[in-house]
Design an enzyme around this catalytic site. Structure first.
Site, PDB file in Angstrom:
ATOM      1  N   THR A 174      -1.103 -35.447 -33.488  1.00 48.95           N
ATOM      2  CA  THR A 174      -1.689 -34.653 -34.259  1.00 48.95           C
ATOM      3  C   THR A 174      -1.956 -35.513 -35.515  1.00 48.95           C
ATOM      4  OG1 THR A 174      -1.639 -32.274 -33.290  1.00 48.95           O
ATOM      5  CG2 THR A 174      -2.108 -32.563 -35.702  1.00 48.95           C
ATOM      6  N   VAL A 203      -6.255 -23.473 -27.119  1.00 51.31           N
ATOM      7  CA  VAL A 203      -6.590 -23.984 -28.400  1.00 51.31           C
ATOM      8  C   VAL A 203      -5.196 -23.645 -28.995  1.00 51.31           C
ATOM      9  CG1 VAL A 203      -7.444 -23.344 -30.787  1.00 51.31           C
ATOM     10  CG2 VAL A 203      -8.711 -22.972 -28.657  1.00 51.31           C
ATOM     11  N   GLY A 204      -4.776 -24.969 -29.827  1.00 49.60           N
ATOM     12  CA  GLY A 204      -3.544 -24.680 -30.498  1.00 49.60           C
ATOM     13  C   GLY A 204      -3.622 -24.252 -32.004  1.00 49.60           C
ATOM     14  N   GLY A 226       3.097 -30.119 -33.940  1.00 51.32           N
ATOM     15  CA  GLY A 226       4.248 -29.821 -33.151  1.00 51.32           C
ATOM     16  C   GLY A 226       3.832 -28.825 -31.893  1.00 51.32           C
ATOM     17  N   GLY A 228       2.269 -26.165 -30.649  1.00 49.32           N
ATOM     18  CA  GLY A 228       1.283 -25.478 -31.246  1.00 49.32           C
ATOM     19  C   GLY A 228       1.745 -23.835 -31.066  1.00 49.32           C
TER      20      GLY A 228
HETATM   21  N1  ASP Z   1       0.146 -28.859 -32.744  1.00 47.74           N
HETATM   22  C1  ASP Z   1      -0.665 -29.415 -31.861  1.00 47.74           C
HETATM   23  C2  ASP Z   1      -1.099 -28.454 -30.637  1.00 47.74           C
HETATM   24  O1  ASP Z   1      -0.489 -27.834 -30.304  1.00 47.74           O
HETATM   25  C3  ASP Z   1      -0.025 -30.762 -31.065  1.00 47.74           C
HETATM   26  C4  ASP Z   1       0.920 -31.618 -31.983  1.00 47.74           C
HETATM   27  O2  ASP Z   1       0.838 -31.317 -33.172  1.00 47.74           O
HETATM   28  O3  ASP Z   1       1.281 -32.634 -31.482  1.00 47.74           O
HETATM   29  O4  ASP Z   1      -2.325 -28.535 -30.406  1.00 47.74           O
END
Ligand code: ASP
Length: 308
Positions: A174, A203-204, A226, A228
């Site tokens: 991300t 959706v995250g 992280g 999500g």
């Molecule tokens: N937080 C993002 C999600 O869960 C993924 C990430 O940060 O790597 O979509």
């Protein structure tokens, strides 16, 4: 009154193993982060807004195929791309977000358009794409988003039957930026392709105001990366702001409560970038590593990947 200014960026957190990183690849990641910092810093230096600075930084990271956002977005379960993004400014708590959008070259630009040119905060899927056409937001075809490594990651995830953060090493991916401008205004932005092999429609936290992205001039600006689902359930970004506002905690203390206590307790791996109204920057994570960097008007700055 003019004051100090600063910007921080991240390119995702997770199990980033030194053993599988070559010097050349590490330099490419660092260059991506550096370019993003410089793009945002150049705007701040000229007296531009933190809103424009975080947008410019995130656009650079979205355009870099190494990071899981925009061009480098991971594949979902049905072999497509669905991207999430958000942007927020702290002076009036204006916010814009998009979820599950396809074919948008820079989802952060669409999130900003939602904030500035619609009556809404969040738009999703086809409706968001239709809105993008009315704002002359740039589209890109499937070939632009195709990446052999990402495709391979999906094949591995399909075989293993798991939903993965970015790739087999469980590295989250991300991108995000937070900034303080000369006028004392804070802003935050986050953009992501989500998780490899995620269910169509998932959706995250990134586009959810208060979970993955938040800015408030009285407290801080935050962009998370992280797992999500756990970040949504912990309402991470807003909780940090609340700990500062209602309990008087410092940026560092408030962020530590979330990253090193609350998230850990529910198995939430990841990290975040945070800046407060005084320009203090804190970049905590509870995973092996996080692509991160900052640059401040006092001349300080750094770019790092691993733990100290
Ligand atoms: N937080 C993002 C999600 O869960 C993924 C990430 O940060 O790597 O979509």
């Amino acid at each position: 009154m003019k004051q100090n200014f600063a910007i921080a960026v991240h390119g995702g957190a997770g199990t980033i193993l030194k053993s599988s990183m070559t010097t050349a690849l590490q330099q490419e990641y660092e260059k991506g982060l550096q370019d993003a910092l410089e793009a945002g810093y150049a705007i701040l230096e000229k007296g531009g807004s933190s809103l424009d600075a975080v947008e410019a930084a995130v656009v650079i990271l979205e355009d870099c195929p190494l990071f899981n956002a925009g061009r480098g977005s991971v594949f979902n379960h049905i072999g497509g791309h669905e991207m999430d993004a958000a942007i927020m400014e702290g002076k009036n708590k204006a916010a814009g977000a998009v979820a599950g959008v396809k074919s948008i070259k820079n989802p952060v630009r669409l999130a900003k358009a939602v904030m500035q040119h619609s009556q809404h905060v969040m738009m999703a899927g086809n409706g968001a794409e239709d809105f993008a056409k009315t704002r002359h937001i740039e589209f890109a075809d499937d070939a632009y988003f195709f990446n052999q490594n990402r495709y391979q990651q999906l094949q591995e995830a399909l075989l293993e039957g798991v939903v993965q953060m970015d790739h087999t090493e469980k590295k989250f991916g991300t991108v995000g930026a937070v900034a303080l401008d000369m006028d004392g205004n804070l802003a935050a932005s986050t953009s992501t392709g989500g998780m490899t092999n995620k269910q169509f429609g998932r959706v995250g936290d990134s586009p959810i105001i208060g979970a993955g992205t938040y800015a408030n001039n009285d407290t801080c600006a935050i962009s998370c990366t992280g797992h999500g689902e756990l970040f949504i359930r912990s309402v991470v970004a807003h909780d940090i702001s609340c700990l500062m506002e209602y309990k008087g905690l410092s940026l560092q203390a408030a962020s530590d409560v979330l990253v090193h206590d609350k998230l850990i307790k529910i198995g939430g791996e990841g990290g975040l970038i945070a800046i407060d109204k005084a320009g203090n920057i804190y970049l905590p994570f509870n995973s092996e590593g996080m692509y991160r960097g900052f640059k401040k008007s006092d001349g300080s700055g750094e770019i790092k990947i691993y733990k100290e």
